[in-house]
Enzyme design. Structure first.
Site, PDB file in Angstrom:
ATOM      1  N   ARG A  31       6.740   0.791   1.792  1.00  0.00           N
ATOM      2  CA  ARG A  31       7.517   2.094   2.347  1.00  0.00           C
ATOM      3  C   ARG A  31       7.756   1.583   3.887  1.00  0.00           C
ATOM      4  O   ARG A  31       6.860   0.882   4.526  1.00  0.00           O
ATOM      5  CB  ARG A  31       6.523   3.117   2.388  1.00  0.00           C
ATOM      6  CG  ARG A  31       6.415   3.785   0.921  1.00  0.00           C
ATOM      7  CD  ARG A  31       7.473   4.443   0.498  1.00  0.00           C
ATOM      8  NE  ARG A  31       7.339   5.011  -0.803  1.00  0.00           N
ATOM      9  CZ  ARG A  31       7.723   4.770  -2.090  1.00  0.00           C
ATOM     10  NH1 ARG A  31       8.260   3.185  -1.912  1.00  0.00           N
ATOM     11  NH2 ARG A  31       7.457   5.344  -3.017  1.00  0.00           N
ATOM     12  N   GLU A  74      16.303   5.754   5.776  1.00  0.00           N
ATOM     13  CA  GLU A  74      17.203   5.119   4.775  1.00  0.00           C
ATOM     14  C   GLU A  74      18.329   5.950   4.207  1.00  0.00           C
ATOM     15  O   GLU A  74      18.028   7.114   3.885  1.00  0.00           O
ATOM     16  CB  GLU A  74      16.317   4.626   3.555  1.00  0.00           C
ATOM     17  CG  GLU A  74      15.335   3.709   3.877  1.00  0.00           C
ATOM     18  CD  GLU A  74      14.436   3.130   2.756  1.00  0.00           C
ATOM     19  OE1 GLU A  74      13.680   2.181   2.973  1.00  0.00           O
ATOM     20  OE2 GLU A  74      14.561   3.577   1.404  1.00  0.00           O
ATOM     21  N   ASN A 120       8.155  -4.604   1.230  1.00  0.00           N
ATOM     22  CA  ASN A 120       8.646  -3.706   0.230  1.00  0.00           C
ATOM     23  C   ASN A 120       7.966  -2.550  -0.524  1.00  0.00           C
ATOM     24  O   ASN A 120       8.239  -2.388  -1.493  1.00  0.00           O
ATOM     25  CB  ASN A 120       9.511  -4.745  -0.823  1.00  0.00           C
ATOM     26  CG  ASN A 120       8.766  -5.437  -1.617  1.00  0.00           C
ATOM     27  OD1 ASN A 120       7.642  -5.640  -1.274  1.00  0.00           O
ATOM     28  ND2 ASN A 120       9.166  -6.103  -2.857  1.00  0.00           N
ATOM     29  N   HIS A 162      16.506  -1.846  -0.012  1.00  0.00           N
ATOM     30  CA  HIS A 162      15.849  -1.165  -0.896  1.00  0.00           C
ATOM     31  C   HIS A 162      16.298  -1.406  -2.437  1.00  0.00           C
ATOM     32  O   HIS A 162      16.252  -0.197  -3.148  1.00  0.00           O
ATOM     33  CB  HIS A 162      15.677   0.297  -0.612  1.00  0.00           C
ATOM     34  CG  HIS A 162      14.346   1.076  -0.974  1.00  0.00           C
ATOM     35  ND1 HIS A 162      13.852   2.456  -0.427  1.00  0.00           N
ATOM     36  CD2 HIS A 162      13.550   0.977  -2.139  1.00  0.00           C
ATOM     37  CE1 HIS A 162      12.839   2.522  -1.033  1.00  0.00           C
ATOM     38  NE2 HIS A 162      12.664   1.841  -2.291  1.00  0.00           N
ATOM     39  N   ASP A 170      12.406  -4.810   2.693  1.00  0.00           N
ATOM     40  CA  ASP A 170      13.378  -4.137   1.669  1.00  0.00           C
ATOM     41  C   ASP A 170      13.388  -2.791   2.178  1.00  0.00           C
ATOM     42  O   ASP A 170      14.196  -1.898   1.084  1.00  0.00           O
ATOM     43  CB  ASP A 170      13.147  -4.353   0.378  1.00  0.00           C
ATOM     44  CG  ASP A 170      13.856  -4.078  -0.733  1.00  0.00           C
ATOM     45  OD1 ASP A 170      15.239  -4.097  -0.549  1.00  0.00           O
ATOM     46  OD2 ASP A 170      13.579  -3.244  -1.606  1.00  0.00           O
ATOM     47  N   CYS A 223       0.785  -1.040   0.001  1.00  0.00           N
ATOM     48  CA  CYS A 223       0.133  -0.051  -0.032  1.00  0.00           C
ATOM     49  C   CYS A 223       0.890   1.180   0.068  1.00  0.00           C
ATOM     50  O   CYS A 223       2.011   1.182   0.425  1.00  0.00           O
ATOM     51  CB  CYS A 223      -1.129   0.171   1.194  1.00  0.00           C
ATOM     52  SG  CYS A 223      -0.078  -0.225   2.718  1.00  0.00           S
TER      53      CYS A 223
END
Length: 329
Positions: free
Chosen positions: A247, A276, A245, A295, A271, A218
Site C-alpha cells: 500500500r 493513484e 507493492n 499497481h 508498485d 503489511c
C-alpha cells in the site's frame, strides 16, 4: 449483521461498475452471467452510479466508491462484491445497517505479488531492460570492450532481506529470496509456525538495522501508515533497497525521495503510491534510482482468472444461503 440471503433467486440483476481493469477482454464473465442478468460497465463515474445500480440485487466494484448515500438509495441491493482484497471503497457500516453482505477476494494474487516484489528487486540489481535497450541502440556493437554496464550490478546471495508483514504474500517473497541465497528476517505482529520455518522474526528496529533489502507486505493500518519515514530510514544501513507493492501510504514519500537523493537509500521499487493514479507532483517521480510501476503486481492473467472465479463463487454461495468471504459480519 443479519444477511439477507437470496437463496434460489437466479433472476437477480447483477451490475459490475468498473470491470475493465479486472477483465480488459482476455477473460470471460460467464461465471457471473450464470447467476443472473449481468451488465458490465468498463468504467463508471460518480454521477453515474445511482442510475446504473437501480434495481440491482448484486453490485461489483473494484475502485468505484459506494458511500452511505448510494447504499441507502438502492433498495434492492443485497450483495456487494469487491473485485479486490481491500474493501475501503465500500461504506461497511452502511452496508451492515442495510443487511447487505460485502464480500472481498482475499487470496487470489499471493504468488503474483510475491513474484513481482522479486522482479522489482532483480531489475534494481541488474537493470536488464536498460541494458537490453542499450544493445538495441547499437552501444554494444560500437563498444571498445567485449562488455559494458551502466549501473552497479548487485549479487543478492548472502545479503539479508527484511520483510515487514509476514503473512501469505510476505512468506511467498521470503521463499523466493531464500532460493536466491538471501538470509530472510521478518517482522509481524502475529508470528506463525510457517513463518518461523522460513525466517527469523525480529523486532522492527532490528530489521531496519540488519536488512540490505526491506520489502513491505503489511496491511495499511494506523500502526503501519508511514512506517517508512525519515526517523526509521535513519536506522537503516546506508545503501538499503526498499520495495513496496503493498500500500502506498506505508511510505512518507517526501522522506523516501530525500533519502534516495542523498544516497542513504540506494534504490526503491514501488508498485503503489499514496494517490493513484500517481500525481505529477509526487516527489518520487524525480527521485534518484526510483522504479515505479502502475499497481500491476496483482494483474497477471492467471491471478485475474482466480479473482474472477472467486468473485462468482462468492455470489453463488450467497445465493445458496451459505455466504463466504463476508467482511462486514
Amino acid at each position: 449483521m443479519n444477511i439477507q440471503s437470496s437463496k434460489g433467486d437466479r433472476q437477480m440483476k447483477i451490475v459490475v461498475l468498473d470491470g475493465y481493469t479486472e477483465n480488459p477482454g482476455d477473460l470471460s464473465w460467464n461465471g457471473l452471467e450464470s447467476l443472473g442478468e449481468l451488465t458490465v460497465y468498463d468504467r463508471t463515474q460518480p454521477d453515474e452510479i445511482a442510475a446504473r445500480i437501480r434495481g440491482a440485487g448484486a453490485v461489483y466494484v473494484n475502485k468505484v466508491a459506494l458511500d452511505r448515500e448510494t447504499i441507502f438509495s438502492a433498495p434492492d441491493l443485497k450483495f456487494i462484491g469487491v473485485l479486490a482484497t481491500g474493501y475501503n471503497v465500500v461504506d461497511i457500516a452502511a452496508a451492515r445497517e442495510r443487511g447487505i453482505a460485502v464480500c472481498n477476494i482475499p487470496t487470489y494474487g499471493t504468488a503474483a505479488v510475491g513474484q513481482f516484489a522479486i522482479a522489482m528487486l532483480l531489475e534494481i540489481c541488474h537493470h536488464v531492460a536498460h541494458h537490453s535497450d542499450a544493445v538495441h541502440a547499437g552501444r554494444w556493437e560500437q563498444n571498445a570492450d567485449w562488455c559494458f554496464w551502466d549501473y552497479p550490478l548487485i549479487e543478492l546471495a548472502g545479503k539479508t532481506m527484511g520483510i515487514i508483514g509476514f503473512g501469505r504474500i510476505g512468506q511467498t517473497t521470503g521463499r523466493i529470496a531464500r532460493a536466491l541465497g538471501m538470509n530472510v528476517i521478518a517482522y509481524d505482529e502475529y508470528e506463525s509456525g510457517a513463518g518461523r520455518a522460513l525466517a527469523e522474526y525480529t523486532a522492527l528496529d532490528a530489521l531496519f538495522a540488519r536488512s540490505d533489502v526491506i520489502a513491505l507486505h503489511c496491511p495499511l493500518l494506523p500502526s503501519t501508515q508511514g512506517i517508512i519515514n525519515r526517523e526509521n530510514i535513519a536506522k537503516m544501513k546506508d545503501g538499503v533497497i526498499i520495495l513496496n507493492n503493498a500500500r502506498g501510504p506505508l511510505i512518507v514519500e517526501q522522506d523516501l525521495a530525500d533519502a534516495l537523493n542523498s544516497g542513504k537509500v540506494y534504490a526503491a521499487g514501488l508498485d503503489v503510491v499514496s494517490t493513484e493514479p500517481i500525481r505529477g507532483d509526487n516527489p518520487l517521480l524525480k527521485a534518484k534510482n526510483c522504479l515505479i510501476t502502475p499497481h500491476i503486481s496483482w494483474a497477471p492473467k492467471e491471478s485475474r482468472q482466480r479473482l474472477m472465479e472467486i468473485a462468482a463463487d462468492n455470489l453463488r454461495r450467497f445465493l445458496e444461503g451459505s455466504p463466504v468471504n463476508v467482511v462486514n459480519l
